[in-house]
Design a protein around this motif. Structure first.
Motif, short mmCIF file in Angstrom:
data_model
loop_
_atom_site.label_atom_id
_atom_site.label_comp_id
_atom_site.label_asym_id
_atom_site.label_seq_id
_atom_site.Cartn_x
_atom_site.Cartn_y
_atom_site.Cartn_z
N SER A 138 104.89 13.01 -70.69
CA SER A 138 104.35 13.21 -72.03
C SER A 138 104.76 14.57 -72.57
O SER A 138 104.81 15.54 -71.81
CB SER A 138 102.82 13.17 -72.00
OG SER A 138 102.38 11.88 -72.26
N GLY A 233 108.64 8.84 -77.90
CA GLY A 233 108.13 9.51 -76.69
C GLY A 233 106.97 10.44 -77.00
O GLY A 233 106.01 10.53 -76.24
N VAL A 236 103.90 7.96 -77.61
CA VAL A 236 103.32 7.13 -76.54
C VAL A 236 103.70 7.58 -75.14
O VAL A 236 103.43 6.86 -74.19
CB VAL A 236 103.73 5.65 -76.71
CG1 VAL A 236 103.25 5.09 -78.02
CG2 VAL A 236 105.22 5.46 -76.56
N SER A 237 104.31 8.72 -74.99
CA SER A 237 104.88 9.22 -73.73
C SER A 237 106.20 8.53 -73.44
O SER A 237 106.46 7.45 -73.96
CB SER A 237 103.93 9.05 -72.53
OG SER A 237 104.06 7.75 -71.97
N THR B 225 103.60 -0.30 -75.25
CA THR B 225 103.38 1.13 -75.43
C THR B 225 102.45 1.41 -76.61
O THR B 225 101.86 2.47 -76.69
CB THR B 225 104.71 1.88 -75.66
OG1 THR B 225 105.44 1.18 -76.66
CG2 THR B 225 105.53 1.99 -74.40
N ASN B 253 98.64 5.38 -71.81
CA ASN B 253 98.91 5.36 -73.26
C ASN B 253 97.73 4.78 -74.03
O ASN B 253 97.44 5.20 -75.15
CB ASN B 253 100.17 4.54 -73.55
CG ASN B 253 101.42 5.39 -73.48
OD1 ASN B 253 101.41 6.53 -73.95
ND2 ASN B 253 102.46 4.88 -72.87
N ARG B 256 95.11 7.44 -74.28
CA ARG B 256 95.58 8.43 -75.25
C ARG B 256 95.32 7.95 -76.68
O ARG B 256 94.80 8.69 -77.52
CB ARG B 256 97.07 8.62 -74.99
CG ARG B 256 97.77 9.53 -75.94
CD ARG B 256 99.23 9.57 -75.56
NE ARG B 256 99.95 10.39 -76.53
CZ ARG B 256 101.05 11.05 -76.25
NH1 ARG B 256 101.55 11.00 -75.05
NH2 ARG B 256 101.65 11.77 -77.16
N GLN B 257 95.67 6.70 -76.97
CA GLN B 257 95.51 6.19 -78.33
C GLN B 257 94.04 5.98 -78.70
O GLN B 257 93.64 6.21 -79.83
CB GLN B 257 96.35 4.93 -78.50
CG GLN B 257 97.83 5.29 -78.58
CD GLN B 257 98.79 4.13 -78.44
OE1 GLN B 257 98.60 3.09 -79.03
NE2 GLN B 257 99.83 4.32 -77.63
N ASN B 280 100.50 12.75 -66.35
CA ASN B 280 101.72 12.93 -67.14
C ASN B 280 101.67 12.13 -68.43
O ASN B 280 102.37 12.46 -69.39
CB ASN B 280 102.95 12.47 -66.35
CG ASN B 280 103.23 13.36 -65.18
OD1 ASN B 280 102.88 14.52 -65.20
ND2 ASN B 280 103.82 12.80 -64.13
N VAL B 281 100.90 11.05 -68.45
CA VAL B 281 100.91 10.17 -69.62
C VAL B 281 99.89 10.63 -70.66
O VAL B 281 100.24 10.84 -71.81
CB VAL B 281 100.62 8.70 -69.21
CG1 VAL B 281 100.77 7.78 -70.41
CG2 VAL B 281 101.53 8.26 -68.09
N LYS B 283 97.64 13.32 -70.28
CA LYS B 283 97.32 14.76 -70.20
C LYS B 283 95.83 15.01 -70.40
O LYS B 283 95.01 14.33 -69.81
CB LYS B 283 98.18 15.52 -71.20
CG LYS B 283 99.68 15.33 -70.89
CD LYS B 283 100.46 16.58 -71.02
CE LYS B 283 101.79 16.40 -70.33
NZ LYS B 283 102.52 17.58 -70.10
#
Lengths: 316, 407
Positions: A138, A233, A236-237, B225, B253, B256-257, B280-281, B283
């Motif tokens: 990310s 990216g 959505v990473s 995604t 993801n 996150r969204q 990593n995705v 955070k």
């Protein structure tokens, strides 16, 4: 469906569609000039995202051959985006030189070019996996500065939130469309590109360096792929080396729906597929691809040239 | 004829497949093993097959498993192997599809002549590939197969990955303990993944058992995604709790969204979240997500300390659950082989007999692994003593995260 939900899904559709559109712009550019589909476009999309990520963070991540390797520099996002997309553009030029030009010179069957670009795509995706692993990455939370995570277009009782990054992508899509349309229709370069697209042999006889314009087209197309990959990216990473391959299939649907070779058609097709997906009832949301491709199928039967494509005229 | 053109195309495809092959077949040791009817001799290493994904969209999970297995190989060989004979891992890539798992199993069994197999990565691959091992009487230990019905595939199929039916409800109960006001629950799951489907059924049943209101069930694909349609629909229903069964990339993801679109309630992640790669995705947006765990890096034991240190030294992050489970699977083989060797020299046994005896021996033992003490039920399911619930804690800059145990 009440008006709030309708507006919510409409804005969702526009934002999803703009991602497809921005991906498909580069795809359609090569088709409009060379009449071929570059299947390595999805791989360049992924590559652009990784380039920008590495340039911005100064690291390639924790996996693969480059695990924990670092770069001597860390660039701000805007600069990393331009440089990362430029690197993707240069890789695109390299692909044209080694995988497309030899076949074009020999006047090969376009099918062989498709196979060649598929091979290049596989090489790039596997190389990415070998070098940086399959991990997702990310972009940092402050990639877009102090932009809030989402913007509410509704009221307190009826919120219509849209993620800010989606608005950025939509805006970039509109700007790129305007620039491309201007460059192709109003500049000498654009007119020369159109001449090459129309008839490369005649263009060459008129003193136009066709090879240069083809290379330029590959550069611009691959630059756009890298730009789109980075923007997606950041939304959505970077979901692994296969990120662009998944978008590649959707991008193909977008350019067919919009009209093969039509730049405004790519944008319209992207937005149309995004809207179709957004309005799939939530209980069936996992089947949104089937809905999108179903619409494409119907479209091909009713209007084979796509939304803005030109009907082929056969001379007899 | 356009031969140069054909040649160029062929060259690219060949290079592509060769490059794929570089990551697909990766024998860890040196030479393949002995003839089909012969057991591995005392002078050669004992081959154990690792059939995990190194490519496809589940490569991340497979690579975690391989990392754990390799640490186990070094650890047990450094301790003298099987009474002086080292073990040797032979890795075959399964990819993310059933066909890849079947090919990997067939190669390991008939060409590499392994004594047993660790794998495959996905439960749905196990349903296709494990029957091949069962028919040829080769022991298989699933290191990441948590769906219902895996050990029941056959007598030669066992697993060290705790079934979802035991692990999944723990995080929901922890969420209710942290926030007793939870009433409305939304569930998301990846419908193209057998494990996620299996896990969501357990979650949904637990929601009903707890007399909570299940306001929506949203489906997605592991390759998705973008989840804006599903997330905005869900947020409008104002749930207090969201439960997600998916893999790290899609699940991350989704979190996150949800957060970016303003969802502030509790989130419970399924087993797919049980990896440090989730950080990593999403955070800092992952902060606070609850995950039930079959493995905790904080578990205190000699073997876990050694495993954790080795992993930290090599990968600079905490070991994920799949690495620990793959370590445990290799450990089961190593210790069962040693126990068997002390009864009858394994170098004297023909390979088919060794595989059968090894299967019997491994099911009978108990093992002090990084997961804690484990053993097997008669059908081959894992008997595990310790389970955990962790909450993801991420730094404000999103660069460092950890699984903090919920007491």
């Amino acid at each position: 469906m009440d008006i709030t939900l309708f507006l919510q899904q409409f804005l969702n559709g526009l934002s999803i569609g703009s991602i497809y559109a921005i991906f498909a712009l580069g795809y359609t550019l090569i088709f409009s000039i060379l009449g071929i589909i570059n299947f390595a476009h999805g791989a360049l999309f992924t590559l652009g995202a990784y380039f920008t990520y590495a340039l911005m963070g100064g690291t390639f991540g924790f996996n693969g051959l480059f695990a924990n390797a670092s770069l001597p520099i860390k660039l701000p996002f805007a600069l990393a985006l331009i440089l990362g997309s430029t690197l993707a553009g240069l890789v695109g030029v390299g692909i044209e030189r080694v995988a497309f030009r030899p076949l074009r010179r020999k006047g090969s069957d376009p099918l062989l070019t498709v196979v060649s670009s598929l091979g290049v795509a596989l090489v790039i995706v596997n190389l990415i996996q070998y070098l940086v692993g399959a991990e997702s990455y990310s972009f940092p939370a402050n990639t877009y500065g102090n932009l809030p995570p989402s913007i509410n277009f509704g009221t307190g009782e009826n919120p219509i939130p849209i993620r800010s990054v989606q608005i950025v992508i939509f805006s970039v899509c509109v700007i790129i469309l305007a620039i491309l349309t201007y460059c192709i229709n109003r500049t000498k370069f654009g007119k020369a590109m159109k001449a090459v697209a129309e008839d490369p042999i005649t263009a060459s006889l008129l003193g136009i360096n066709t090879d240069f314009f083809i290379v330029l087209t590959f550069f611009v197309s691959s630059f756009l792929a890298g730009l789109a990959g980075t923007l997606v990216g950041s939304s959505v990473s970077i979901a692994g080396p296969y990120l662009g391959i998944a978008f590649g299939l959707k991008g193909l649907a977008v350019i067919v729906l919009g009209g093969l070779g039509s730049i405004p058609g790519a944008v319209l097709g992207g937005l149309a597929i995004g809207l179709v997906e957004a309005f799939v009832p939530s209980d069936y949301s996992a089947y949104k691809d089937a809905f999108a491709f179903g619409i494409l199928f119907i479209m091909l039967i009713v209007r084979p040239q796509g939304l803005l494509g030109r009907r082929l005229i056969q001379k007899v | 004829m356009k031969r140069p053109a054909v040649r160029t195309s062929a060259v690219f495809l060949t290079v592509a497949f060769l490059l794929s092959a570089c990551t697909q077949t990766n024998p860890v040791g040196t030479n393949p093993t002995t003839a089909p009817s012969a057991a591995p001799g005392s002078s050669s290493a004992i081959p154990i097959g690792i059939a995990l994904a190194q490519t496809s969209n589940v490569a991340l999970l497979g690579q975690e498993g391989i990392a754990g297995a390799k640490i186990a190989e070094k650890y047990f060989n450094d301790k003298g192997g099987i009474d002086g004979t080292p073990i040797k891992l032979i890795v075959q890539d399964t990819g993310g599809e059933e066909a890849g798992a079947i090919n990997a199993f067939q190669t390991l069994i008939s060409q590499n002549k392994v004594v047993g197999i660790v794998g495959p990565t996905l439960s749905q691959q196990a349903f296709s590939a494990d029957p091949i091992a069962e028919r040829t009487k080769v022991p298989v230990i699933g290191a990441s197969n948590t769906a219902k019905g895996i050990p029941e595939i056959g007598d030669y199929v066992a697993r060290v990955s705790a079934p979802v039916s035991i692990v999944a409800p723990l995080s929901l109960k922890a969420a209710l303990k942290l926030n007793p006001n939870i009433k409305k629950v939304a569930v998301f799951y990846a419908q193209n993944d057998a494990f996620s489907k299996s896990e969501t059924e357990i979650f949904q049943q637990t929601v009903k058992d707890q007399k909570l209101d299940l306001v929506t069930v949203q489906k997605f694909q592991t390759s998705d995604t973008d989840f804006q349609t599903q997330t905005t629909n869900t947020i409008n229903l104002k749930p207090d709790l969201v439960i997600i069964s998916g893999l790290a990339a899609d699940g991350g993801n989704l979190v996150r969204q949800l957060r970016e679109l303003g969802y502030k309630g509790t989130i419970v992640g399924g087993n797919g979240f049980n990896t440090s790669n989730i950080f990593n995705v999403c955070k800092v947006l992952c902060d606070g997500v609850l995950v039930a765990q079959a493995y905790s890096p904080e578990y205190s034991s000699e073997v876990n300390a050694a495993f954790r240190t080795a992993y930290l030294n090599q990968y600079k992050k905490e070991p994920p659950q799949f690495s620990a489970q793959a370590f445990a699977a290799v450990q089961v083989y190593a210790e069962a082989l040693k126990a068997l060797n002390q009864k009858t020299k394994i170098s004297t046994m023909p390979l088919p007999q060794l595989r059968t005896e090894l299967n019997r021996q491994l099911l009978a033992g108990t093992y002090q692994t990084p997961l804690g003490e484990i053993g097997f039920t008669p059908v081959g399911d894992v008997k595990q003593k310790e389970f955990y619930v962790a909450q993801l804690k991420v730094d404000a800059d999103g660069n460092n995260g950890k699984f903090a145990l919920v007491k």
